[in-house]
Write a protein that holds these residues in place. Sequence first.
Motif, short mmCIF file in Angstrom:
data_model
loop_
_atom_site.label_atom_id
_atom_site.label_comp_id
_atom_site.label_asym_id
_atom_site.label_seq_id
_atom_site.Cartn_x
_atom_site.Cartn_y
_atom_site.Cartn_z
N ASP A 38 0.97 -1.35 0.21
CA ASP A 38 0.11 0.07 0.10
C ASP A 38 1.09 1.30 0.11
OD1 ASP A 38 -2.27 1.90 -0.04
OD2 ASP A 38 -2.32 1.42 2.33
N ILE A 39 1.33 1.44 -1.00
CA ILE A 39 2.21 2.81 -1.31
C ILE A 39 2.67 2.94 -2.21
CG2 ILE A 39 4.02 1.69 0.31
CD1 ILE A 39 6.10 0.74 -2.10
N ALA A 40 1.08 3.20 -3.28
CA ALA A 40 0.85 4.24 -3.67
C ALA A 40 0.74 5.59 -4.25
CB ALA A 40 -0.63 3.57 -4.94
N ILE A 62 8.71 9.26 -18.89
CA ILE A 62 9.22 8.13 -17.82
C ILE A 62 8.97 8.26 -15.89
CG2 ILE A 62 11.35 6.60 -17.23
CD1 ILE A 62 12.39 8.30 -20.11
N GLU A 63 8.12 7.13 -16.12
CA GLU A 63 8.34 6.48 -14.59
C GLU A 63 8.70 5.45 -14.56
OE1 GLU A 63 4.30 5.86 -11.70
OE2 GLU A 63 4.74 4.19 -13.38
N VAL A 64 9.52 5.46 -12.77
CA VAL A 64 10.35 4.54 -13.03
C VAL A 64 9.74 3.93 -11.03
CG1 VAL A 64 13.34 3.97 -11.57
CG2 VAL A 64 12.60 5.95 -13.89
N GLY A 65 9.37 3.10 -11.37
CA GLY A 65 8.77 2.51 -9.72
C GLY A 65 7.07 1.97 -10.22
N THR A 66 6.65 1.28 -10.86
CA THR A 66 5.20 1.29 -11.34
C THR A 66 4.75 0.54 -10.56
OG1 THR A 66 6.38 1.17 -13.69
CG2 THR A 66 3.57 0.24 -13.56
N LEU A 67 4.61 -0.14 -9.75
CA LEU A 67 3.62 -1.09 -9.08
C LEU A 67 2.26 -1.35 -9.48
CD1 LEU A 67 3.53 -1.69 -5.43
CD2 LEU A 67 2.65 0.13 -6.01
N GLY A 68 1.31 -0.84 -8.76
CA GLY A 68 0.37 -1.40 -9.74
C GLY A 68 -0.52 -0.29 -10.89
N GLU A 89 9.31 -1.09 -14.07
CA GLU A 89 8.99 -2.02 -12.83
C GLU A 89 10.01 -3.43 -12.69
OE1 GLU A 89 7.16 -1.10 -9.58
OE2 GLU A 89 8.13 -3.62 -9.53
N SER A 90 10.64 -4.16 -11.62
CA SER A 90 11.12 -5.06 -12.06
C SER A 90 10.71 -6.28 -11.08
CB SER A 90 12.17 -4.70 -10.29
OG SER A 90 12.36 -4.99 -9.21
N GLU A 91 9.12 -5.99 -10.80
CA GLU A 91 8.50 -7.06 -9.67
C GLU A 91 7.37 -7.36 -10.41
OE1 GLU A 91 8.45 -8.57 -7.10
OE2 GLU A 91 7.30 -10.05 -7.89
N SER A 93 4.84 -9.75 -11.10
CA SER A 93 3.61 -9.48 -9.66
C SER A 93 3.11 -8.12 -10.62
CB SER A 93 3.31 -10.01 -8.61
OG SER A 93 3.89 -9.54 -8.19
N HIS A 94 3.82 -7.33 -9.97
CA HIS A 94 3.46 -5.93 -10.26
C HIS A 94 3.03 -5.16 -11.86
CE1 HIS A 94 5.50 -4.63 -6.05
NE2 HIS A 94 4.41 -5.60 -6.01
N THR A 95 3.66 -5.68 -12.55
CA THR A 95 3.68 -5.42 -13.96
C THR A 95 2.73 -6.26 -14.87
OG1 THR A 95 5.81 -6.83 -14.57
CG2 THR A 95 6.38 -5.39 -14.32
N LEU A 139 9.68 9.68 -10.35
CA LEU A 139 10.93 8.63 -10.05
C LEU A 139 10.58 8.51 -8.79
CD1 LEU A 139 14.01 10.59 -9.40
CD2 LEU A 139 13.68 8.78 -11.22
N ASP A 140 9.78 7.35 -8.58
CA ASP A 140 9.28 6.23 -6.91
C ASP A 140 10.03 4.62 -7.15
OD1 ASP A 140 7.50 6.50 -4.90
OD2 ASP A 140 5.53 5.98 -6.82
N ALA A 141 11.15 5.13 -7.31
CA ALA A 141 11.50 2.58 -7.46
C ALA A 141 12.38 3.15 -5.79
CB ALA A 141 11.99 2.14 -8.12
N ASP A 142 13.27 2.58 -5.92
CA ASP A 142 14.76 2.37 -4.77
C ASP A 142 15.17 3.40 -4.94
OD1 ASP A 142 16.02 1.93 -3.31
OD2 ASP A 142 16.96 0.01 -3.96
N1 SAH Z 1 4.56 5.28 -8.77
C1 SAH Z 1 3.36 4.23 -8.29
C2 SAH Z 1 4.13 3.42 -6.48
C3 SAH Z 1 5.64 2.71 -6.93
S1 SAH Z 1 6.15 1.63 -5.31
C4 SAH Z 1 2.35 4.32 -7.93
O1 SAH Z 1 2.37 5.39 -7.27
O2 SAH Z 1 1.37 3.53 -7.95
C5 SAH Z 1 7.87 1.79 -5.60
C6 SAH Z 1 8.03 0.53 -7.32
O3 SAH Z 1 8.98 0.07 -7.30
C7 SAH Z 1 7.29 -1.46 -6.35
O4 SAH Z 1 6.67 -1.42 -6.91
C8 SAH Z 1 9.21 -2.04 -6.45
O5 SAH Z 1 8.84 -3.53 -6.74
C9 SAH Z 1 9.78 -1.18 -7.54
N2 SAH Z 1 10.97 -1.23 -7.52
C10 SAH Z 1 11.49 -0.73 -6.76
N3 SAH Z 1 13.23 -1.31 -7.06
C11 SAH Z 1 12.94 -1.09 -8.21
C12 SAH Z 1 14.29 -1.67 -8.72
N4 SAH Z 1 15.27 -1.30 -8.25
N5 SAH Z 1 13.53 -0.94 -9.83
C13 SAH Z 1 12.44 -1.38 -10.93
N6 SAH Z 1 11.52 -1.11 -10.18
C14 SAH Z 1 11.80 -0.85 -8.96
#
Ligand code: SAH
Length: 218
Positions: A38-40, A62-68, A89-91, A93-95, A139-142
């Motif tokens: 629950d971090i969107a 470009i978005e880094v970190g897709t989640l759902g 997105e790296s996970e 199940s999220h993609t 930017l919203d990943a690591d």
């Molecule tokens: N932007 C989304 C939330 C993203 S949460 C929203 O607001 O709806 C962060 C996401 O980044 C998670 O799904 C996680 O799996 C992904 N993530 C974390 N480290 C990553 C990496 N090194 N490369 C790609 N995705 C990564």
Amino acid sequence: MTPQLWDSINDYIHEVFGREDEALARLEREARDAGLPDIAVNAEVGRLLMLLARTTRGRLAIEVGTLGGYSAIWIARGLAASGRLITIESEPSHTAFARRQFKRADLADCIDVREGLALDVLATITCELEPNSVDVVFLDADKREYPDYWAQLKPLVAPGGLLLMDNALASSSWTIVDEGHPHRDGADRLNRLLADDPDFDAAMIPLRQGVLVARRRD
Ligand code: SAH
Ligand code: MG
């Protein structure tokens, strides 16, 4: 300001600016049911992302970190009719979850989901794209890797283009005063880099967990 007053102000912001349509509300419900973290971003931040995307040419984001896919849908709605969003997105199940959501929102043609570690995917993308071609970066990943994402992405940002960064002030596990926390330190480094970058105008919006907004000078 007391914490209680700050909570009341945030309740007000949510009441007035936190509306979302049924498609996004359903995405959130399904994400919860699917066990996604629950971090969107919330609807207030989503609205900000859409608004800011609309102030650009809106051709490529470009978005880094897709989640759902929650923030991606807000950003895509802010792009021009022919605009495109690449989201990383790296996970798996999220993609898979996000791809289903984009299809249902009729956005599958304009959102390109790239599965893999952000730094690897960005290395590929920077070869594919022209310099100065990107209108919005989110930017919203690591957070530890924020400065590295930016090192790859900065040359791609068009004049008038935006860098938007979530968790610029906090996440669920740290705040910007927790010096030495590696995720906090990543966000702090990029905040300071942008605040001092002569190529960008930058400001901090302390909405939810902080959104850094920076615009490449013309
Ligand atoms: N932007 C989304 C939330 C993203 S949460 C929203 O607001 O709806 C962060 C996401 O980044 C998670 O799904 C996680 O799996 C992904 N993530 C974390 N480290 C990553 C990496 N090194 N490369 C790609 N995705 C990564
Ligand atoms: Mg975030």
